[in-house]
Design a protein around this motif. Structure first.
Motif, mmCIF file in Angstrom:
data_model
loop_
_atom_site.group_PDB
_atom_site.id
_atom_site.type_symbol
_atom_site.label_atom_id
_atom_site.label_comp_id
_atom_site.label_asym_id
_atom_site.label_seq_id
_atom_site.Cartn_x
_atom_site.Cartn_y
_atom_site.Cartn_z
ATOM 1 N N VAL A 34 24.198 37.262 35.902
ATOM 2 C CA VAL A 34 25.351 36.733 36.519
ATOM 3 C C VAL A 34 26.178 37.937 35.959
ATOM 4 O O VAL A 34 26.741 38.285 37.113
ATOM 5 C CB VAL A 34 25.623 35.726 35.919
ATOM 6 C CG1 VAL A 34 27.427 35.060 36.181
ATOM 7 C CG2 VAL A 34 24.960 34.208 35.967
ATOM 8 N N THR A 37 25.230 41.006 39.003
ATOM 9 C CA THR A 37 25.953 40.019 40.171
ATOM 10 C C THR A 37 27.488 40.516 40.091
ATOM 11 O O THR A 37 27.854 41.306 41.238
ATOM 12 C CB THR A 37 25.585 39.023 40.434
ATOM 13 O OG1 THR A 37 24.255 39.435 39.997
ATOM 14 C CG2 THR A 37 25.534 38.791 42.033
ATOM 15 N N GLN A 38 28.253 40.231 39.022
ATOM 16 C CA GLN A 38 29.699 39.939 38.954
ATOM 17 C C GLN A 38 30.087 41.307 39.632
ATOM 18 O O GLN A 38 31.198 42.292 40.225
ATOM 19 C CB GLN A 38 30.076 38.971 38.317
ATOM 20 C CG GLN A 38 30.137 37.801 38.100
ATOM 21 C CD GLN A 38 30.524 36.889 36.975
ATOM 22 O OE1 GLN A 38 30.465 37.108 35.971
ATOM 23 N NE2 GLN A 38 31.070 35.626 37.080
ATOM 24 N N CYS A 39 29.443 42.434 38.068
ATOM 25 C CA CYS A 39 30.302 43.593 38.105
ATOM 26 C C CYS A 39 29.829 44.495 39.609
ATOM 27 O O CYS A 39 30.867 44.948 40.311
ATOM 28 C CB CYS A 39 29.349 44.369 36.961
ATOM 29 S SG CYS A 39 28.854 46.368 36.861
ATOM 30 N N LYS A 41 29.573 42.996 42.834
ATOM 31 C CA LYS A 41 30.205 42.349 43.816
ATOM 32 C C LYS A 41 31.759 42.788 43.531
ATOM 33 O O LYS A 41 32.518 42.912 44.526
ATOM 34 C CB LYS A 41 30.319 41.016 43.449
ATOM 35 C CG LYS A 41 29.292 40.071 43.861
ATOM 36 C CD LYS A 41 29.433 38.953 43.730
ATOM 37 C CE LYS A 41 28.153 38.233 44.471
ATOM 38 N NZ LYS A 41 28.353 38.304 45.927
ATOM 39 N N LYS A 61 23.711 42.455 44.252
ATOM 40 C CA LYS A 61 25.123 41.511 44.136
ATOM 41 C C LYS A 61 24.469 39.779 44.320
ATOM 42 O O LYS A 61 24.969 39.140 45.061
ATOM 43 C CB LYS A 61 26.165 41.709 45.966
ATOM 44 C CG LYS A 61 26.358 42.926 45.060
ATOM 45 C CD LYS A 61 27.326 43.523 46.602
ATOM 46 C CE LYS A 61 28.159 44.873 46.268
ATOM 47 N NZ LYS A 61 28.869 45.582 47.351
ATOM 48 N N MET B 1 36.776 39.888 33.478
ATOM 49 C CA MET B 1 37.894 40.252 35.203
ATOM 50 C C MET B 1 38.421 39.506 35.004
ATOM 51 O O MET B 1 38.202 37.607 34.179
ATOM 52 C CB MET B 1 37.052 40.260 35.999
ATOM 53 C CG MET B 1 36.501 41.688 36.666
ATOM 54 S SD MET B 1 35.809 41.883 38.161
ATOM 55 C CE MET B 1 33.693 41.242 36.903
ATOM 56 N N THR B 113 28.681 31.769 40.817
ATOM 57 C CA THR B 113 28.862 33.180 40.110
ATOM 58 C C THR B 113 29.288 34.285 41.777
ATOM 59 O O THR B 113 30.018 35.609 41.299
ATOM 60 C CB THR B 113 27.151 34.272 40.244
ATOM 61 O OG1 THR B 113 26.660 33.542 38.850
ATOM 62 C CG2 THR B 113 26.907 35.472 40.143
#
Lengths: 104, 133
Positions: A34, A37-39, A41, A61, B1, B113
Motif C-alpha cells: 500500500v 503504491t501510494q508513493c 501514485k 501504481k 501525505m 489505496t
C-alpha cells in the motif's frame, strides 16, 4: 528490452533504472504494498518494478498487482521509471525500500 | 501525505457482521491512513447478523464525497440492500455511488489505496475488482 506497450508519454523520456534490496521483515506484503503504491501514485511517471533486471514488470501504481508479486525479505527490487518527474519518483521509491517502508 | 479527504472517493463497508465491518474499516485506517472518507455498517436493526438499508444510507452519507462513494459488501443481502440504498438516493447522487464486485476486506483496502491517490470512482472500482480478475 523495448516495451511496445509503454505509453506514448513515457516514451518521450528515457527510462531510469535502479535497484534496492527489501530489508523489512515481512517483505512486500500488504502494508508495504500500500505504501509503495501510494508513493508511486504521487508521480506522473510510469513506475514499474521486477524481481529480475529483465522483468517481468509490475505496475507500481496498482495495489493488487504489487501485492501479487509477494516479494520476500532479501529480494532485490529492480525499478524502471519513465516520465517528466522520473528522477524524483525513482529517488522516492528507492528511499521507501531502503527505509523498510518505515517498518523494522 | 495530508491531502484533504473531501476530494477523494469515499469508501463504505457493508457486512452482515458489525465486527467484520468495523475490523475492515480499522484495517483501512491503519494501512491507508486518513485521506479517504470512510464509513462502515453491519448487522440488522436488532443487532443480529444481517444488513439494513437505513444503516447503509447513513454510511453513504457519512462517507460522502463529491468524487463519489464505492461500497464494498460481503454476501447476498449486503449487496441487494446496498443496491436498494443506492436507488433511494437523490438522483444526482445515485450516479456517483457504485457497489464493487470485490471481497469486502481486501477490496476495501485496495479501493481506499486507489482513492488515497486521488483516483476517480471508476478507477477505484476497477482496482478493487482486479481481485476477481
Amino acid at each position: 528490452m523495448h516495451n511496445v506497450n509503454a505509453s506514448r508519454a513515457a516514451n518521450a523520456f528515457a527510462p531510469l533504472t535502479a535497484s534496492a534490496v527489501l530489508v523489512n521483515a515481512v517483505g512486500l506484503h500488504a502494508r508495504p504494498s500500500v505504501k509503495l503504491t501510494q508513493c508511486a501514485k504521487g508521480f506522473a511517471a510510469k513506475i514499474e518494478f521486477a524481481l529480475a533486471p529483465d522483468g517481468p514488470w509490475t505496475d507500481a501504481k496498482s495495489p493488487v498487482k504489487v501485492m501479487r508479486v509477494k516479494a520476500p525479505q532479501g529480494a532485490t527490487l529492480h525499478f524502471r521509471v519513465a516520465g517528466p518527474d522520473g528522477k524524483a519518483a525513482l529517488a522516492a521509491v528507492l528511499a521507501l525500500v531502503h527505509d523498510g517502508f518505515g517498518e523494522a | 501525505m495530508s491531502s484533504s479527504s473531501s476530494g477523494n472517493v469515499g469508501i463504505v463497508i457493508v457486512s452482515h457482521s458489525s465486527k467484520i465491518a468495523e475490523g475492515a474499516a480499522d484495517m483501512v485506517r491503519q494501512m491507508v491512513g486518513n485521506a479517504v472518507p470512510l464509513a462502515w455498517t453491519g448487522g440488522d436493526t436488532d443487532g443480529g447478523l444481517g444488513t439494513n438499508v437505513a444503516g447503509i444510507l447513513e454510511a453513504i452519507e457519512a462517507a460522502w464525497s463529491t468524487a463519489g462513494v464505492a461500497i464494498l459488501v460481503d454476501l447476498g443481502g449486503a449487496e441487494t440492500n446496498s443496491e436498494m440504498a443506492v436507488e433511494m438516493l437523490a438522483e444526482d447522487r445515485r450516479a456517483r455511488v457504485v457497489v464493487c464486485n470485490a471481497p469486502v476486506v481486501e477490496g476495501a483496502v485496495i479501493a481506499a489505496t486507489e482513492s488515497s491517490g486521488g483516483s476517480s470512482l471508476a478507477a477505484v472500482k476497477r482496482s478493487a475488482e482486479e481481485f476477481y480478475a
